[in-house]
Design a protein around this motif. Structure first.
Motif, PDB file in Angstrom:
ATOM      1  N   ALA A   1       0.829  -1.204   0.000  1.00 25.25           N
ATOM      2  CA  ALA A   1       0.000   0.000   0.000  1.00 25.25           C
ATOM      3  C   ALA A   1       0.865   1.256   0.000  1.00 25.25           C
ATOM      4  O   ALA A   1       0.564   2.245  -0.666  1.00 25.25           O
ATOM      5  CB  ALA A   1      -0.929  -0.005   1.215  1.00 25.25           C
ATOM      6  N   LEU A   2       1.951   1.211   0.748  1.00 23.18           N
ATOM      7  CA  LEU A   2       2.865   2.360   0.787  1.00 23.18           C
ATOM      8  C   LEU A   2       3.479   2.601  -0.580  1.00 23.18           C
ATOM      9  O   LEU A   2       3.547   3.743  -1.057  1.00 23.18           O
ATOM     10  CB  LEU A   2       3.962   2.119   1.824  1.00 23.18           C
ATOM     11  N   ALA A   3       3.931   1.534  -1.226  1.00 19.98           N
ATOM     12  CA  ALA A   3       4.549   1.672  -2.547  1.00 19.98           C
ATOM     13  C   ALA A   3       3.549   2.212  -3.562  1.00 19.98           C
ATOM     14  O   ALA A   3       3.890   3.048  -4.406  1.00 19.98           O
ATOM     15  CB  ALA A   3       5.105   0.321  -3.011  1.00 19.98           C
ATOM     16  N   ALA A   4       2.290   1.736  -3.487  1.00 20.98           N
ATOM     17  CA  ALA A   4       1.262   2.191  -4.416  1.00 20.98           C
ATOM     18  C   ALA A   4       0.960   3.669  -4.204  1.00 20.98           C
ATOM     19  O   ALA A   4       0.808   4.433  -5.169  1.00 20.98           O
ATOM     20  CB  ALA A   4      -0.005   1.358  -4.241  1.00 20.98           C
ATOM     21  N   ARG A   5       0.868   4.081  -2.944  1.00 21.32           N
ATOM     22  CA  ARG A   5       0.592   5.482  -2.642  1.00 21.32           C
ATOM     23  C   ARG A   5       1.741   6.365  -3.110  1.00 21.32           C
ATOM     24  O   ARG A   5       1.515   7.451  -3.665  1.00 21.32           O
ATOM     25  CB  ARG A   5       0.353   5.655  -1.139  1.00 21.32           C
ATOM     26  N   ALA A   6       2.966   5.916  -2.903  1.00 18.16           N
ATOM     27  CA  ALA A   6       4.125   6.682  -3.356  1.00 18.16           C
ATOM     28  C   ALA A   6       4.100   6.845  -4.872  1.00 18.16           C
ATOM     29  O   ALA A   6       4.379   7.928  -5.399  1.00 18.16           O
ATOM     30  CB  ALA A   6       5.416   5.996  -2.913  1.00 18.16           C
ATOM     31  N   ALA A   7       3.752   5.774  -5.573  1.00 18.21           N
ATOM     32  CA  ALA A   7       3.690   5.838  -7.039  1.00 18.21           C
ATOM     33  C   ALA A   7       2.644   6.834  -7.502  1.00 18.21           C
ATOM     34  O   ALA A   7       2.850   7.567  -8.478  1.00 18.21           O
ATOM     35  CB  ALA A   7       3.399   4.450  -7.607  1.00 18.21           C
ATOM     36  N   GLU A   8       1.498   6.893  -6.787  1.00 14.20           N
ATOM     37  CA  GLU A   8       0.462   7.862  -7.131  1.00 14.20           C
ATOM     38  C   GLU A   8       0.984   9.293  -7.027  1.00 14.20           C
ATOM     39  O   GLU A   8       0.586  10.165  -7.797  1.00 14.20           O
ATOM     40  CB  GLU A   8      -0.737   7.694  -6.188  1.00 14.20           C
ATOM     41  N   LEU A   9       1.861   9.522  -6.053  1.00 11.48           N
ATOM     42  CA  LEU A   9       2.402  10.858  -5.824  1.00 11.48           C
ATOM     43  C   LEU A   9       3.657  11.128  -6.660  1.00 11.48           C
ATOM     44  O   LEU A   9       4.231  12.214  -6.574  1.00 11.48           O
ATOM     45  CB  LEU A   9       2.738  11.029  -4.339  1.00 11.48           C
TER      46      LEU A   9
END
Length: 313
Positions: A1-9
């Motif tokens: 989830a952290l990696a996905a959120r970082a990618a969104e940003l």
């Protein structure tokens, strides 16, 4: 989830930092502790950090050990080095093909008699023994007074063993002040060697990090100022006329060679950097832009009554 959120940003996950220095069990050391149960616990944590790297896409593991002794005879120095080597071997074997670890050194604190990784030579020796995916990280505050840090940087770059920096400033010991605050000329000299050794090239894979403790200054503003200090030192280092410098050096012209370096350092690069930022569509004055944004006041008001983050956050 952290990696996905970082990618969104649009943010990439950097180094994963291990922590084997906080728990009470590590009072006498972590991977060098005389108790094999404590050593096993520490190694399990380091291997878990590699699992986190796999999950987040991080390619770098950052290792710093507070391990050491306070008194002569407290433990066997050589045995502690053996234990350290064993732990590093375990971690190195767990790394993926495109992963690496960076080994940080520190002269003292919290260990005062012997630190198990006290200097760049110790870190370099362990990394050299392991292979190309083990590299040294240089914290600019982790040296005795008068140590020539730029020599260390030049040497490690030459050997392909400079993995990264923890940038900060020191007056006395590991002060963790804003980089370039105590000795901006030193920061310039370091960046001069980084550039000369190819450390800014994409394939050099040198990780640049700010490792600072903003106690009395606003934290985000302090970070912005630190980035600007590194940018200014780098711009000055890029201005060194290396052709003229090489001629002076070959001729044994001591003062002439020094003058070439000092001319670059004494150049005011702030207008140039402002112009470059403008060309990139950024505000030429980052500090003023942050002040106008009102971000600090907004988050300060939003967080009234909240719980402050601490060691256990």
């Amino acid at each position: 989830a952290l990696a996905a959120r970082a990618a969104e940003l649009g943010v990439g996950i950097g180094a994963i930092n291990s922590n084997v220095f906080q728990d009470d069990a590590y009072m006498l050391g972590s991977v060098t502790n005389p108790d094999p149960r404590v050593r096993a616990r520490a190694i399990d944590h380091l291997l878990e950090c590699v699992d986190i790297m796999d999950a987040t896409g991080s390619s770098t593991l950052k290792l710093w050990f507070s391990d050491g002794t306070n008194y002569p005879g407290q433990d066997d120095i050589r045995s502690r080095q053996d234990r350290l080597a064993t732990a590093l071997e375990r971690v190195y074997a767990r790394l993926g093909e495109h992963q690496r670890f960076l080994l940080e050194y520190k002269l003292f604190e919290p260990a005062f008699y012997v630190s198990d990784v006290p200097d760049w030579g110790t870190a370099y020796a362990h990394c050299l023994r392991l292979g190309e995916r083990a590299q040294v990280v240089v914290d600019t505050g982790h040296h005795a007074p008068g140590v020539n840090i730029e020599f260390i940087v030049a040497f490690l770059l030459r050997e392909g063993k400079l993995g990264g920096f923890d940038f900060n400033s020191r007056f006395y010991a590991d002060d963790d002040l804003m980089v370039g605050a105590a000795d901006p000329f030193q920061l310039f000299r370091i960046m001069f060697e980084v550039i000369g050794g190819g450390g800014l090239e994409a394939d050099a894979n040198v990780a640049f990090m700010l490792d600072q403790c903003h106690n009395i200054e606003p934290k985000i503003a302090g970070q912005i100022r630190s980035v600007m200090n590194v940018q200014e030192a780098t711009a000055k280092a890029l201005l060194v006329d290396r052709g003229a410098l090489a001629v002076a050096q070959a001729a044994g012209d001591v003062l002439g060679a020094n003058a070439v370096v000092m001319d670059a350092y004494n150049t005011d690069v702030r207008p140039l950097l402002g112009q470059v930022r403008g060309e990139m569509g950024l505000d030429p004055d980052p500090m003023a832009a942050y002040g106008r944004s009102g971000y600090f006041e907004r988050v300060r008001d939003e967080r009234v009554g909240g719980a402050p983050a601490g060691w256990g956050a």
